[in-house]
Write a protein that holds these residues in place. Structure first.
Motif, short mmCIF file in Angstrom:
data_model
loop_
_atom_site.label_atom_id
_atom_site.label_comp_id
_atom_site.label_asym_id
_atom_site.label_seq_id
_atom_site.Cartn_x
_atom_site.Cartn_y
_atom_site.Cartn_z
N PRO A 40 -32.81 1.43 44.08
CA PRO A 40 -34.00 0.77 43.18
C PRO A 40 -34.82 1.84 42.74
CG PRO A 40 -33.87 -0.15 45.30
CD PRO A 40 -32.86 0.60 45.43
N GLU A 41 -34.91 3.09 43.23
CA GLU A 41 -35.78 4.13 42.85
C GLU A 41 -35.13 4.79 41.47
OE1 GLU A 41 -35.10 3.85 46.00
OE2 GLU A 41 -37.09 2.89 46.27
N GLU A 42 -33.71 5.01 41.45
CA GLU A 42 -32.86 5.56 40.43
C GLU A 42 -32.85 4.54 39.22
OE1 GLU A 42 -29.10 5.74 42.60
OE2 GLU A 42 -29.24 7.91 42.52
N ARG A 43 -32.54 3.33 39.41
CA ARG A 43 -32.65 2.27 38.47
C ARG A 43 -34.07 2.29 37.39
NH1 ARG A 43 -32.42 -2.96 41.26
NH2 ARG A 43 -31.69 -2.07 43.25
N ILE A 44 -34.93 2.83 38.08
CA ILE A 44 -36.29 2.53 37.05
C ILE A 44 -36.62 3.86 36.40
CG2 ILE A 44 -37.48 0.75 38.59
CD1 ILE A 44 -39.21 2.82 39.50
N LYS A 45 -35.76 5.02 36.46
CA LYS A 45 -36.06 6.15 36.03
C LYS A 45 -36.06 6.11 34.56
CE LYS A 45 -35.11 9.26 39.72
NZ LYS A 45 -34.25 10.03 40.48
N ARG A 46 -36.62 6.82 33.78
CA ARG A 46 -36.39 7.06 32.28
C ARG A 46 -35.14 7.29 31.76
NH1 ARG A 46 -39.75 4.37 28.70
NH2 ARG A 46 -38.89 5.10 26.65
N ASP A 47 -34.49 8.08 32.39
CA ASP A 47 -33.05 8.41 31.80
C ASP A 47 -31.93 7.39 32.44
OD1 ASP A 47 -32.94 9.28 34.53
OD2 ASP A 47 -32.40 11.14 33.96
N SER A 48 -32.39 6.16 33.27
CA SER A 48 -31.20 5.39 33.73
C SER A 48 -30.92 4.47 32.53
CB SER A 48 -32.05 4.58 34.68
OG SER A 48 -32.44 3.40 34.38
#
Ligand SMILES: Cc1cc2nc3c(=O)[nH]c(=O)nc-3n(C[C@H](O)[C@H](O)[C@H](O)COP(=O)(O)OP(=O)(O)OC[C@H]3O[C@@H](n4cnc5c(N)ncnc54)[C@H](O)[C@@H]3O)c2cc1C
Length: 431
Positions: A40-48
């Motif tokens: 979930p945390e990776e999904r919301i990163k600006r570069d995802s």
């Protein structure tokens, strides 16, 4: 992708369908598969991949589907909007929902809000291609999930209790306090929320306002990103409001009798969108099953030659076709009443029924499609497993099918023989 369409689509519409389908197949679907497997945390990163797809969608003006042409919208017919939404749903339920909820604060501000708000927020959102402006829709509360869908037509609406988000009017604006539940789609990545809040001394949840809250305003806090079974490619999360001040002109719909009608009509619009996404998802599952059943041999012949598989494939086809034309017809009615004639008297019972029917068939089709894959269907090597999980989420998202059915039933029982409310004659809460 040239299969026959009962509306005998014009050449222009066919080209539109093919273009959106190509985008869904080449851009949306690969990104959605990656997002589904990320934390979930990776999904919301600006570069995802989430932002990669959103930026491309915005460049293609998919966020402007419901924007009138005088504000730079693409001047689409309801049929064309339907075509686009079915293809987006085919690509990914999560990303289609994300571009859907992105529109809710801004398009409603355009339709119902003051000019100052259009200047402040809607124009920059319209022009944005970098996803610097991104909307979400805050309805559901920890103590009010289905209540928010049922209270408007219920004779004893105050039995649903107080809202969890309360808005208090001050001299030059409003102060918001409370919490929306953990399921608000795109909340973790959004910059602005189209928020429903109950007014402080209101009798029940239906005494409310719809406003836009910039999510960088003082006192706003985002909770953790939800880790869901389905629709993992569109992040959900909770929103907290701790004495958040918004200016008066950020209130799109004031606490008037129109608030109830506005909310009911907004649900008519979202029901059509969810219906189109559900048909797209069902079609994606069906096409996977058809391709697989043509290739896979058991009992000395391809699966498609076995009568049980043939029957399943026929029934899936029948369900998708009936859902498509029902949702499409409903969308034409709803868009005419709300976006063209602006009479705001679209039929709730039909729009709820279109959404419910399409969601049910999407789940049934995805379930049968997975069965055709046998054990391979349960493996994450095949997309059918993801489609099944997404179809399961559909039965809850935007209202559970049971509660949407109760709401439609109340409308059928009270209004079956007549058109809906007379918008010219509103004096208090309707019901
Ligand atoms: C993937 C996903 C995305 C979502 N996106 C958003 C979003 O963008 N914004 C937003 O605000 N919300 C969003 N939601 C929340 C969604 O709208 C709610 O989950 C839904 O309305 C149901 O509310 P609940 O989960 O609180 O369930 P509850 O209301 O607690 O219902 C639990 C069960 O009880 C049944 N039930 C409830 N009330 C009654 C009743 N009166 N009579 C009989 N049975 C009843 C329901 O059918 C259900 O089976 C999303 C949910 C999901 C799953």
């Amino acid at each position: 992708m040239k299969y026959p369409d009962l509306d005998e689509l014009s050449e222009e519409n066919r080209i539109l369908k093919e273009e959106v389908h190509r985008f869904a197949a080449e851009i949306i679907r690969p990104a959605s598969i990656k997002l589904d497997r990320m934390s979930p945390e990776e999904r919301i990163k600006r570069d995802s991949p989430y932002f990669g797809v959103m930026k491309k969608m915005k460049k293609l003006s998919y966020h402007k589907l419901h924007v009138p042409s005088e504000f730079g919208g693409p001047d689409l017919s309801a049929l064309e909007r339907y075509i686009i939404m079915e293809e987006l749903g085919w690509g990914s339920l999560g990303l289609a929902t994300a571009i859907g909820v992105d529109q809710i604060p801004f398009v409603n501000a355009l339709l119902f809000g003051p000019d100052e708000l259009v200047e402040d927020l809607v124009k920059p959102w319209l022009e944005d291609e970098e996803c610097r402006y991104h909307g979400c829709w805050g309805v559901t509360e920890p103590e009010h999930g289905s209540d928010y869908l049922l209270c408007f037509r219920d004779e004893e609406a105050n039995k649903f209790g107080k809202g969890n988000v309360i808005a208090q009017e001050e001299e030059d604006g409003w102060v918001l306090k409370g919490q929306k539940s953990a399921w608000v789609s795109s909340a973790p990545v959004a910059t602005h929320c189209g928020l429903h809040a109950q007014v402080k001394d209101g009798k029940a949840i239906y005494d409310g306002i719809f406003c836009i809250v910039p999510l960088d305003a003082g006192g706003v806090r985002k909770g953790k990103v939800a880790d869901m079974m389905g629709m993992r490619d569109g992040p959900q999360g909770e929103l907290f409001f701790d004495n958040v001040w918004i200016p008066e002109h950020y209130v799109v719909v004031a606490p008037t009798p129109f608030y109830g009608i506005f909310f009911d009509q907004l649900l008519c619009l979202t029901s059509c969108g969810m219906g189109a996404f559900a048909v797209g998802l069902a079609r994606a599952a069906f096409e996977e099953a058809l391709t697989y059943a043509r290739q896979r041999e058991q009992g000395g012949k391809p699966l498609v030659k076995h009568k049980n598989i043939k029957l399943k494939l026929y029934e899936m086809f029948e369900k998708i076709e009936t859902a498509r034309y029902f949702v499409r017809k409903t969308m034409e009615h709803v868009h005419r009443k709300i976006l063209e004639e602006k009479t705001f008297d679209a039929f709730p019972r039909h729009s709820r029924a279109a959404q419910i029917y399409a969601k049910k068939i999407a789940f049934e089709v995805a379930n049968e499609a997975l069965q055709i894959f046998g054990a391979y269907g349960l493996s994450s090597d095949f997309i059918i497993e993801k489609l099944f999980r997404d179809a399961r989420a559909l039965l809850i998202e935007d209202g559970t099918i049971e509660v949407l059915s109760f709401d439609a039933a109340d409308d059928v029982i009270s209004n079956y023989e007549k058109d809906y409310y007379d918008v010219e004659d509103i004096s208090g809460r309707y019901g």
